[in-house]
Scaffold this motif. Structure first.
Motif, mmCIF file in Angstrom:
data_model
loop_
_atom_site.group_PDB
_atom_site.id
_atom_site.type_symbol
_atom_site.label_atom_id
_atom_site.label_comp_id
_atom_site.label_asym_id
_atom_site.label_seq_id
_atom_site.Cartn_x
_atom_site.Cartn_y
_atom_site.Cartn_z
ATOM 1 N N GLU A 1 -6.636 -28.812 1.737
ATOM 2 C CA GLU A 1 -5.694 -29.289 2.753
ATOM 3 C C GLU A 1 -6.451 -29.926 3.916
ATOM 4 O O GLU A 1 -6.039 -30.965 4.438
ATOM 5 C CB GLU A 1 -4.806 -28.145 3.256
ATOM 6 C CG GLU A 1 -3.897 -27.529 2.205
ATOM 7 C CD GLU A 1 -2.902 -28.478 1.583
ATOM 8 O OE1 GLU A 1 -2.642 -29.566 2.130
ATOM 9 O OE2 GLU A 1 -2.357 -28.124 0.517
ATOM 10 N N TYR B 1 -5.916 -38.606 5.503
ATOM 11 C CA TYR B 1 -4.766 -39.257 6.130
ATOM 12 C C TYR B 1 -5.127 -39.793 7.509
ATOM 13 O O TYR B 1 -4.709 -40.897 7.887
ATOM 14 C CB TYR B 1 -3.574 -38.306 6.225
ATOM 15 C CG TYR B 1 -2.785 -38.224 4.938
ATOM 16 C CD1 TYR B 1 -2.100 -39.337 4.446
ATOM 17 C CD2 TYR B 1 -2.734 -37.047 4.215
ATOM 18 C CE1 TYR B 1 -1.388 -39.263 3.260
ATOM 19 C CE2 TYR B 1 -2.026 -36.962 3.022
ATOM 20 C CZ TYR B 1 -1.353 -38.081 2.548
ATOM 21 O OH TYR B 1 -0.647 -38.012 1.378
ATOM 22 N N ILE C 1 4.917 -43.274 7.045
ATOM 23 C CA ILE C 1 4.984 -42.461 5.825
ATOM 24 C C ILE C 1 3.758 -41.563 5.725
ATOM 25 O O ILE C 1 3.857 -40.372 5.407
ATOM 26 C CB ILE C 1 5.126 -43.366 4.576
ATOM 27 C CG1 ILE C 1 6.493 -44.055 4.604
ATOM 28 C CG2 ILE C 1 4.941 -42.553 3.292
ATOM 29 C CD1 ILE C 1 6.625 -45.189 3.608
ATOM 30 N N MET C 2 2.598 -42.141 6.031
ATOM 31 C CA MET C 2 1.375 -41.340 6.010
ATOM 32 C C MET C 2 1.435 -40.226 7.053
ATOM 33 O O MET C 2 0.982 -39.106 6.793
ATOM 34 C CB MET C 2 0.155 -42.221 6.255
ATOM 35 C CG MET C 2 -0.213 -43.112 5.096
ATOM 36 S SD MET C 2 -1.720 -44.010 5.515
ATOM 37 C CE MET C 2 -1.321 -45.617 4.862
ATOM 38 N N ASP D 1 4.049 -38.691 8.092
ATOM 39 C CA ASP D 1 4.928 -37.655 7.548
ATOM 40 C C ASP D 1 4.176 -36.801 6.533
ATOM 41 O O ASP D 1 4.272 -35.563 6.550
ATOM 42 C CB ASP D 1 6.161 -38.302 6.896
ATOM 43 C CG ASP D 1 7.149 -37.272 6.424
ATOM 44 O OD1 ASP D 1 7.790 -36.624 7.270
ATOM 45 O OD2 ASP D 1 7.259 -37.087 5.185
ATOM 46 N N SER D 2 3.403 -37.447 5.683
ATOM 47 C CA SER D 2 2.591 -36.719 4.701
ATOM 48 C C SER D 2 1.546 -35.854 5.395
ATOM 49 O O SER D 2 1.294 -34.716 4.984
ATOM 50 C CB SER D 2 1.895 -37.701 3.754
ATOM 51 O OG SER D 2 2.846 -38.411 2.991
ATOM 52 N N LEU D 3 0.948 -36.385 6.443
ATOM 53 C CA LEU D 3 -0.042 -35.636 7.209
ATOM 54 C C LEU D 3 0.566 -34.347 7.762
ATOM 55 O O LEU D 3 -0.056 -33.285 7.717
ATOM 56 C CB LEU D 3 -0.590 -36.498 8.344
ATOM 57 C CG LEU D 3 -1.537 -35.819 9.327
ATOM 58 C CD1 LEU D 3 -2.796 -35.334 8.624
ATOM 59 C CD2 LEU D 3 -1.880 -36.768 10.456
ATOM 60 N N GLU E 1 2.928 -32.595 6.477
ATOM 61 C CA GLU E 1 3.043 -31.645 5.367
ATOM 62 C C GLU E 1 1.704 -30.981 5.068
ATOM 63 O O GLU E 1 1.637 -29.777 4.832
ATOM 64 C CB GLU E 1 3.567 -32.352 4.111
ATOM 65 C CG GLU E 1 5.039 -32.697 4.164
ATOM 66 C CD GLU E 1 5.919 -31.456 4.151
ATOM 67 O OE1 GLU E 1 5.721 -30.566 3.307
ATOM 68 O OE2 GLU E 1 6.805 -31.381 5.020
ATOM 69 N N GLU E 2 0.644 -31.782 5.080
ATOM 70 C CA GLU E 2 -0.687 -31.224 4.817
ATOM 71 C C GLU E 2 -1.067 -30.205 5.894
ATOM 72 O O GLU E 2 -1.624 -29.152 5.587
ATOM 73 C CB GLU E 2 -1.747 -32.335 4.749
ATOM 74 C CG GLU E 2 -1.517 -33.389 3.693
ATOM 75 C CD GLU E 2 -1.495 -32.876 2.270
ATOM 76 O OE1 GLU E 2 -1.918 -31.740 2.011
ATOM 77 O OE2 GLU E 2 -1.051 -33.628 1.392
#
Length: 134
Positions: A30, A37, A52-53, A55-57, A59-60
């Motif tokens: 993680e 990211y 979008i990245m 948002d993914s970041l 989550e990580e």
């Protein structure tokens, strides 16, 4: 990564120790993803892609935090040290030194574990070499 995450024969490790090793691996993965990211976002010119990245970041980071909490629940000495460092004002290194001293000499290594994975407050003595110029 495969199954090379163990440094001792896996069949000799307790289920608790294998789970702990998996969570350590998750935490590392993680943290790596968070770094990736951040790098991508720093260079990405397209704002939609960057969003979008981001948002993914998030989550990580959530997963990183969950992994860390799991590990800290399993290692009370680690938790005690972390409490003196995380979310504290002031110098991070000084807070770390004070937290380590307050938690006891075994907290830096997590203490020694017995065959069942229980942690004692004993230390490998590595901290006693600090500043010895070895």
């Amino acid at each position: 990564m495969g199954f090379d995450q163990y440094h001792e024969p896996a069949d000799e490790l307790s289920a608790e120790t294998r789970t702990f090793a998996r969570m350590c691996a998750n935490l590392t993965e993680e943290a790596e993803a968070i770094g990736w990211y951040e790098q991508r976002m720093s260079l990405e010119p397209d704002e939609t892609s960057k969003a979008i990245m981001a948002d993914s970041l998030g989550e990580e980071f959530k997963h990183f935090s969950m992994d860390l909490e799991f590990l800290l629940r399993k290692k009370p000495l680690w938790r005690e040290t972390a409490r003196g460092i995380l979310f504290q004002d002031g110098d991070i290194v000084e807070n770390g030194e004070a937290a380590e001293a307050a938690a006891g000499s075994g907290c830096g290594s997590g203490g020694a574990a017995d065959a069942g994975g229980s942690v004692s407050a004993s230390s490998l003595g590595i901290g006693s070499l600090k500043g010895k110029g070895l």
